[in-house]
Design a protein around this motif. Structure first.
Motif, PDB file in Angstrom:
ATOM      1  N   ASP A 128       0.848  -1.186   0.000  1.00  0.00           N
ATOM      2  CA  ASP A 128       0.000   0.000   0.000  1.00  0.00           C
ATOM      3  C   ASP A 128       0.885   1.238   0.000  1.00  0.00           C
ATOM      4  OD1 ASP A 128      -1.790   2.048   0.414  1.00  0.00           O
ATOM      5  OD2 ASP A 128      -2.924   1.021   1.974  1.00  0.00           O
ATOM      6  N   GLY A 129       0.924   1.929  -1.140  1.00  0.00           N
ATOM      7  CA  GLY A 129       1.760   3.123  -1.256  1.00  0.00           C
ATOM      8  C   GLY A 129       1.076   4.387  -0.766  1.00  0.00           C
ATOM      9  N   GLY A 130      -0.186   4.281  -0.349  1.00  0.00           N
ATOM     10  CA  GLY A 130      -0.881   5.441   0.206  1.00  0.00           C
ATOM     11  C   GLY A 130      -1.327   6.473  -0.806  1.00  0.00           C
ATOM     12  N   VAL A 131      -1.324   6.121  -2.106  1.00  0.00           N
ATOM     13  CA  VAL A 131      -1.712   7.076  -3.150  1.00  0.00           C
ATOM     14  C   VAL A 131      -3.195   6.892  -3.451  1.00  0.00           C
ATOM     15  CG1 VAL A 131      -1.314   7.862  -5.505  1.00  0.00           C
ATOM     16  CG2 VAL A 131       0.599   7.023  -4.134  1.00  0.00           C
ATOM     17  N   GLN A 132      -3.998   7.848  -3.036  1.00  0.00           N
ATOM     18  CA  GLN A 132      -5.426   7.760  -3.285  1.00  0.00           C
ATOM     19  C   GLN A 132      -6.049   9.150  -3.213  1.00  0.00           C
ATOM     20  OE1 GLN A 132      -6.916   5.131  -0.260  1.00  0.00           O
ATOM     21  NE2 GLN A 132      -6.733   6.622   1.365  1.00  0.00           N
ATOM     22  N   GLY A 133      -7.217   9.281  -3.800  1.00  0.00           N
ATOM     23  CA  GLY A 133      -7.927  10.552  -3.766  1.00  0.00           C
ATOM     24  C   GLY A 133      -8.413  10.972  -5.139  1.00  0.00           C
ATOM     25  N   LEU A 134      -9.139  12.075  -5.183  1.00  0.00           N
ATOM     26  CA  LEU A 134      -9.672  12.621  -6.425  1.00  0.00           C
ATOM     27  C   LEU A 134      -8.534  13.085  -7.326  1.00  0.00           C
ATOM     28  CD1 LEU A 134     -12.345  13.431  -7.888  1.00  0.00           C
ATOM     29  CD2 LEU A 134     -12.099  15.678  -6.800  1.00  0.00           C
ATOM     30  N   ILE A 135      -8.654  12.790  -8.617  1.00  0.00           N
ATOM     31  CA  ILE A 135      -7.632  13.171  -9.587  1.00  0.00           C
ATOM     32  C   ILE A 135      -8.105  14.391 -10.375  1.00  0.00           C
ATOM     33  CG2 ILE A 135      -6.449  12.467 -11.714  1.00  0.00           C
ATOM     34  CD1 ILE A 135      -6.339   9.657 -10.648  1.00  0.00           C
ATOM     35  N   ASP A 136      -7.220  15.375 -10.494  1.00  0.00           N
ATOM     36  CA  ASP A 136      -7.488  16.573 -11.281  1.00  0.00           C
ATOM     37  C   ASP A 136      -6.405  16.697 -12.340  1.00  0.00           C
ATOM     38  OD1 ASP A 136      -8.555  19.075 -12.071  1.00  0.00           O
ATOM     39  OD2 ASP A 136      -7.133  20.123 -10.775  1.00  0.00           O
ATOM     40  N   LYS A 137      -6.785  16.530 -13.610  1.00  0.00           N
ATOM     41  CA  LYS A 137      -5.840  16.660 -14.729  1.00  0.00           C
ATOM     42  C   LYS A 137      -4.669  15.681 -14.618  1.00  0.00           C
ATOM     43  CE  LYS A 137      -7.038  21.561 -14.780  1.00  0.00           C
ATOM     44  NZ  LYS A 137      -6.573  22.943 -14.584  1.00  0.00           N
ATOM     45  N   GLY A 138      -4.937  14.502 -14.085  1.00  0.00           N
ATOM     46  CA  GLY A 138      -3.915  13.463 -14.025  1.00  0.00           C
ATOM     47  C   GLY A 138      -3.079  13.450 -12.768  1.00  0.00           C
ATOM     48  N   PHE A 139      -3.272  14.431 -11.879  1.00  0.00           N
ATOM     49  CA  PHE A 139      -2.547  14.499 -10.613  1.00  0.00           C
ATOM     50  C   PHE A 139      -3.553  14.418  -9.467  1.00  0.00           C
ATOM     51  CE2 PHE A 139       0.251  16.486 -13.633  1.00  0.00           C
ATOM     52  CZ  PHE A 139       1.546  16.289 -13.178  1.00  0.00           C
TER      53      PHE A 139
END
Length: 294
Positions: A128-139
């Motif tokens: 689990d790399g902890g990368v999550q959430g809403l994406i805006d323009k690919g970030f």
């Protein structure tokens, strides 16, 4: 963004209706498709009423822990898209969430198969790399590099550099989403949105060129159960189920427009998927339920 790859996935198991269907409900499509956009596969997820809920995106190449490694493209009622980042370790939890929201059982089978293949192919899927959430323009939303990348004529070299240092980007997709969006009040590149809209509305391979089409059937077996009792008197139920996937490919790979033919309808390839689930029985029960879900 013009190169796509389409996969057709036919479910032979009965479709279980989950949730309440609308009065004007459509039939759940008999086939599921995956469209290859950039370096990702976009796997269809359908509601039991036949409407497209969105696409579960899995990379086609190994990405580093710290990169965006799963995405959910959620179809909005107003015709827009919301895109979210997830970790591979959260994939099945997301599938269960979608099932609660009404995802069809055939979409669940398709989702699990694609995830199973990814976990066989890639390393680090259990981290689990902890990368999550809403994406805006690919970030991930709020990232200060959005405008910098969006202002570049070709953001791909920057995205590749960021990916190499395990930055939260989705190489192959981020550059398409962010291209030309600096200072613009939209969450993705307009050309990318048009492709997603085309796929959503038409389910058509004509949304792109150089298409490799994979057609597959799935024969989902019954659960077999092994019951055991440990020294503490706790009952363990071990479930095993075998699904046989047969498939063939035809067309052109989107990367280089080279022939992608594998197998044929008369002589398809075969892939065997084994699912194993262990359940501990509590609450006074003495026998194993017929399925892991009870």
């Amino acid at each position: 963004m013009k190169h796509l790859q389409r996969l057709l996935f036919f479910i032979t198991a009965p479709i279980l209706l989950l949730g309440t269907s609308l009065a004007s409900a459509q039939a759940v499509p008999a086939d599921h498709q995956s469209f290859m956009v950039g370096g990702w596969e976009l796997n269809e997820v359908y509601h039991t009423d036949g409407t497209l809920m969105g696409f579960w995106a899995i990379p086609r190449e190994q990405l580093s822990v710290g990169n965006i490694r799963r995405m959910w493209f959620e179809s909005q009622p107003n015709g827009d898209w919301e895109v979210y980042a997830y970790e591979p370790t959260h994939a099945l939890a997301k599938a269960q969430e979608l099932q609660i929201d009404g995802m069809s059982s055939s979409s669940m089978t398709f989702f699990k198969w694609r995830e199973h293949l990814a976990k066989e192919m890639f390393a680090g899927e259990d981290i689990d790399g902890g990368v999550q959430g809403l994406i805006d323009k690919g970030f991930i939303i709020g990232d200060p590099l959005v405008d910098t990348a969006g202002s570049l004529t070709d953001p791909e070299p920057l995205i590749d550099l960021l990916a190499d240092v395990s930055y939260p980007v989705a190489p192959g997709m981020t550059e398409h989403l962010v291209s030309g969006t600096a200072g613009v009040n939209v969450n993705m590149n307009q050309a990318t949105k048009l492709i997603l809209d085309c796929i959503r509305l038409n389910r058509s391979a004509m949304c792109g060129e150089c298409i490799c089409e994979v057609t597959a059937t799935a024969d989902v077996g019954e659960w077999t159960i092994a019951r055991s009792v440990d020294s503490s008197g706790i009952i363990h139920c071990d479930y095993t189920r075998i699904t046989v996937h047969t498939f063939w490919q035809e067309g052109l790979y989107p990367e280089d427009c080279e022939n992608c033919d594998v197998g044929s309808p008369a002589q398809p390839e075969t892939y065997i998927q084994v699912e194993e689930v262990s359940v501990i029985i509590t609450g006074g029960m003495t026998e194993c339920p017929p399925t892991p879900d009870g």
